[in-house]
Scaffold this active site. Structure first.
Site, PDB file in Angstrom:
ATOM      1  N   TYR A 119       0.787  -1.479   0.016  1.00 13.34           N
ATOM      2  CA  TYR A 119       0.037  -0.172  -0.122  1.00 13.34           C
ATOM      3  C   TYR A 119       0.645   1.322   0.028  1.00 13.34           C
ATOM      4  O   TYR A 119       0.446   2.250   0.367  1.00 13.34           O
ATOM      5  CB  TYR A 119      -0.979   0.696   0.782  1.00 13.34           C
ATOM      6  CG  TYR A 119      -1.557  -1.828   1.488  1.00 13.34           C
ATOM      7  CD1 TYR A 119      -2.176  -2.330   0.471  1.00 13.34           C
ATOM      8  CD2 TYR A 119      -2.733  -1.557   2.095  1.00 13.34           C
ATOM      9  CE1 TYR A 119      -3.068  -2.854   0.436  1.00 13.34           C
ATOM     10  CE2 TYR A 119      -3.478  -2.276   2.523  1.00 13.34           C
ATOM     11  CZ  TYR A 119      -3.961  -3.210   1.312  1.00 13.34           C
ATOM     12  OH  TYR A 119      -4.644  -4.250   1.669  1.00 13.34           O
TER      13      TYR A 119
ATOM     14  N   HIS B 123       1.463 -11.628   1.272  1.00 10.13           N
ATOM     15  CA  HIS B 123      -0.059 -11.583   0.970  1.00 10.13           C
ATOM     16  C   HIS B 123      -0.747 -11.479   0.257  1.00 10.13           C
ATOM     17  O   HIS B 123      -1.863 -11.789   0.172  1.00 10.13           O
ATOM     18  CB  HIS B 123       0.604  -9.814   0.772  1.00 10.13           C
ATOM     19  CG  HIS B 123      -0.519  -8.986   0.508  1.00 10.13           C
ATOM     20  ND1 HIS B 123       0.066  -7.137   0.341  1.00 10.13           N
ATOM     21  CD2 HIS B 123      -1.789  -8.860   0.182  1.00 10.13           C
ATOM     22  CE1 HIS B 123      -1.503  -6.666   0.562  1.00 10.13           C
ATOM     23  NE2 HIS B 123      -2.137  -7.961   0.281  1.00 10.13           N
TER      24      HIS B 123
HETATM   25  N1  LIG Z   1      -5.163  -9.016   1.722  1.00 16.30           N
HETATM   26  C1  LIG Z   1      -5.206  -8.187   0.545  1.00 16.30           C
HETATM   27  O1  LIG Z   1      -5.312  -8.626  -0.438  1.00 16.30           O
HETATM   28  C2  LIG Z   1      -6.278  -7.248   0.023  1.00 16.30           C
HETATM   29  C3  LIG Z   1      -7.194  -7.002  -1.086  1.00 16.30           C
HETATM   30  C4  LIG Z   1      -7.903  -5.522  -0.401  1.00 16.30           C
HETATM   31  C5  LIG Z   1      -8.156  -4.765   0.735  1.00 16.30           C
HETATM   32  N2  LIG Z   1      -7.628  -5.187   1.661  1.00 16.30           N
HETATM   33  C6  LIG Z   1      -7.982  -4.391   2.608  1.00 16.30           C
HETATM   34  O2  LIG Z   1      -8.856  -4.222   2.870  1.00 16.30           O
HETATM   35  C7  LIG Z   1      -9.399  -3.266   3.526  1.00 16.30           C
HETATM   36  C8  LIG Z   1     -11.072  -2.530   2.997  1.00 16.30           C
HETATM   37  O3  LIG Z   1     -11.220  -2.486   1.461  1.00 16.30           O
HETATM   38  P1  LIG Z   1     -11.233  -1.727   0.830  1.00 16.30           P
HETATM   39  O4  LIG Z   1     -10.638  -0.683   0.746  1.00 16.30           O
HETATM   40  O5  LIG Z   1     -10.690  -2.689  -0.886  1.00 16.30           O
HETATM   41  O6  LIG Z   1     -12.966  -1.563   0.734  1.00 16.30           O
HETATM   42  P2  LIG Z   1     -14.270  -1.347   1.390  1.00 16.30           P
HETATM   43  O7  LIG Z   1     -14.075  -1.004   2.786  1.00 16.30           O
HETATM   44  O8  LIG Z   1     -15.306  -2.694   1.098  1.00 16.30           O
HETATM   45  O9  LIG Z   1     -15.061  -0.333   1.280  1.00 16.30           O
HETATM   46  C9  LIG Z   1     -13.983   1.169   1.142  1.00 16.30           C
HETATM   47  C10 LIG Z   1     -14.266   2.007   0.649  1.00 16.30           C
HETATM   48  O10 LIG Z   1     -16.125   2.205   1.596  1.00 16.30           O
HETATM   49  C11 LIG Z   1     -16.250   3.673   1.993  1.00 16.30           C
HETATM   50  N3  LIG Z   1     -16.941   3.524   2.811  1.00 16.30           N
HETATM   51  C12 LIG Z   1     -16.914   3.095   4.027  1.00 16.30           C
HETATM   52  N4  LIG Z   1     -17.285   2.736   4.653  1.00 16.30           N
HETATM   53  C13 LIG Z   1     -18.339   3.646   4.627  1.00 16.30           C
HETATM   54  C14 LIG Z   1     -20.261   3.883   4.915  1.00 16.30           C
HETATM   55  N5  LIG Z   1     -20.019   3.779   6.070  1.00 16.30           N
HETATM   56  N6  LIG Z   1     -20.669   4.456   3.893  1.00 16.30           N
HETATM   57  C15 LIG Z   1     -20.424   4.866   3.117  1.00 16.30           C
HETATM   58  N7  LIG Z   1     -18.865   4.595   2.105  1.00 16.30           N
HETATM   59  C16 LIG Z   1     -18.348   3.992   3.087  1.00 16.30           C
HETATM   60  C17 LIG Z   1     -15.027   4.036   2.150  1.00 16.30           C
HETATM   61  O11 LIG Z   1     -15.056   6.041   1.752  1.00 16.30           O
HETATM   62  P3  LIG Z   1     -13.891   7.245   1.817  1.00 16.30           P
HETATM   63  O12 LIG Z   1     -12.650   6.561   2.247  1.00 16.30           O
HETATM   64  O13 LIG Z   1     -14.607   7.901   1.798  1.00 16.30           O
HETATM   65  O14 LIG Z   1     -14.489   7.049   3.658  1.00 16.30           O
HETATM   66  C18 LIG Z   1     -14.022   3.572   0.265  1.00 16.30           C
HETATM   67  O15 LIG Z   1     -14.043   4.648  -0.480  1.00 16.30           O
HETATM   68  C19 LIG Z   1      -8.668  -2.723   2.770  1.00 16.30           C
HETATM   69  O16 LIG Z   1      -8.601  -0.812   3.008  1.00 16.30           O
HETATM   70  C20 LIG Z   1      -7.685  -2.986   2.874  1.00 16.30           C
HETATM   71  O17 LIG Z   1      -6.492  -2.869   3.922  1.00 16.30           O
HETATM   72  C21 LIG Z   1      -6.676  -6.488   1.438  1.00 16.30           C
END
Ligand SMILES: NC(=O)c1ccc[n+]([C@@H]2O[C@H](COP(=O)([O-])OP(=O)(O)OC[C@H]3O[C@@H](n4cnc5c(N)ncnc54)[C@H](OP(=O)(O)O)[C@@H]3O)[C@@H](O)[C@H]2O)c1
Length: 267
Positions: free
Chosen positions: A43, A101
């Site tokens: 990241y 990862h």
């Molecule tokens: N291990 C892996 O391979 C892997 C892959 C992908 C992700 N991850 C981890 O998982 C975490 C979460 O997944 P993600 O970032 O892909 O997506 P997510 O958490 O499913 O979605 C994030 C999005 O949703 C919005 N959001 C958050 N809370 C909200 C709410 N209550 N109401 C409306 N919108 C909301 C955020 O906006 P704002 O930012 O504007 O609040 C952002 O645009 C990542 O950040 C990372 O740490 C791991």
């Protein structure tokens, strides 16, 4: 019950790397009550996330801090070197959880897991785990690792229900850490999620998170940068959906996987 307790809602930080905004947003999340933070070498924000943790003033032992070794650094020397670098960037003395990862690129089960066990024995991390592993890959890794692999971090949300992995984590007493738990916003458009949200007077995001946390051994790590989202997501941990709500979401038939890079395993 899994071996250790981990805060059920963690803060995701993918794409949260704006030096002028990220530290303050991480510090705010901690102030609101987040005690589990998820980052990764990939990241490119460990230093910035670390600044946010320091800015919050929270004591180190009150935060569960997880990072992931990039798939290109899974050869033993790289695991050891980059784990130390991650710790330095985060400005801490140790990690709580270090993930592999992806089972890809330089991943070689025996030597990678031996290196993970070494950094664990050295005290660089308190626990080790994997991410994006399938059940057969997890079986193989667990058989090799001396220390338990306490979690598999995989994509999970109402459009990717992970039934097989749910069975697996229950049987083996480990955690499923659900990433992209809001399907990066796609869950807001699902009619079944909308129906439950309306019925309960909560947001679609909260429905998705409460549904995830209704499953045994599941932790969710939504990414949220705004204070309103951070607060709403944390509150979701207190919401208990009714059995009918859970059933309705379980019955969704559409499927969508967001993270499927060319090096992903054969899901
Ligand atoms: N291990 C892996 O391979 C892997 C892959 C992908 C992700 N991850 C981890 O998982 C975490 C979460 O997944 P993600 O970032 O892909 O997506 P997510 O958490 O499913 O979605 C994030 C999005 O949703 C919005 N959001 C958050 N809370 C909200 C709410 N209550 N109401 C409306 N919108 C909301 C955020 O906006 P704002 O930012 O504007 O609040 C952002 O645009 C990542 O950040 C990372 O740490 C791991």
């Amino acid at each position: 019950m899994p071996l250790i307790e981990i805060p059920l809602i963690g803060l995701g930080t993918l794409e949260n790397k704006d030096p002028s905004k990220t530290p303050a947003s991480i510090a705010k999340a901690i102030e609101l009550g987040y005690q589990h933070i998820d980052t990764a070498q990939l990241y490119f924000n460990e230093e910035i996330v670390g600044k946010g943790i320091q800015q919050s003033g929270i004591s180190r032992d009150e935060i569960f801090l997880a990072t992931k070794v990039s798939p290109v650094f899974l050869q033993p020397d790289d695991v050891k070197r980059t784990t130390r670098e991650s710790i330095d960037k985060l400005g801490v003395e140790y990690l709580d959880l270090l993930y592999i990862h992806w089972p890809a690129e330089t991943y070689e089960p025996q030597s990678t897991l031996d290196a993970f066990n070494e950094v664990l024995e050295e005290g660089l991390t308190k626990h080790i785990a994997v991410s994006n592993f399938t059940p057969p890959l997890l079986d193989e890794a667990s058989a090799i690792s001396k220390a338990p692999l306490i979690a598999n971090q995989v994509e999970m949300h109402p459009l990717l229900r992970q039934n097989e992995m749910l069975e697996y984590v229950k049987k083996h007493d480990i955690y499923l850490v659900a990433y992209s738990p809001l399907a990066q916003g796609q869950v807001f458009e699902i009619p079944e999620v909308q129906e439950v949200a309306e019925r309960r007077g909560i947001s679609e995001a909260q429905v998705s998170l409460a549904w995830l946390l209704s499953k045994d051994n599941v932790i969710a790590i939504p990414k949220a940068t705004s204070e309103a989202h951070q607060r709403a997501n944390l509150e979701a941990a207190e919401i208990k959906l009714a059995p009918d709500d859970i059933k309705l979401i379980d019955s969704i038939e559409d499927e969508d996987r967001i993270m499927d890079p060319y090096f992903a395993p054969d899901w």
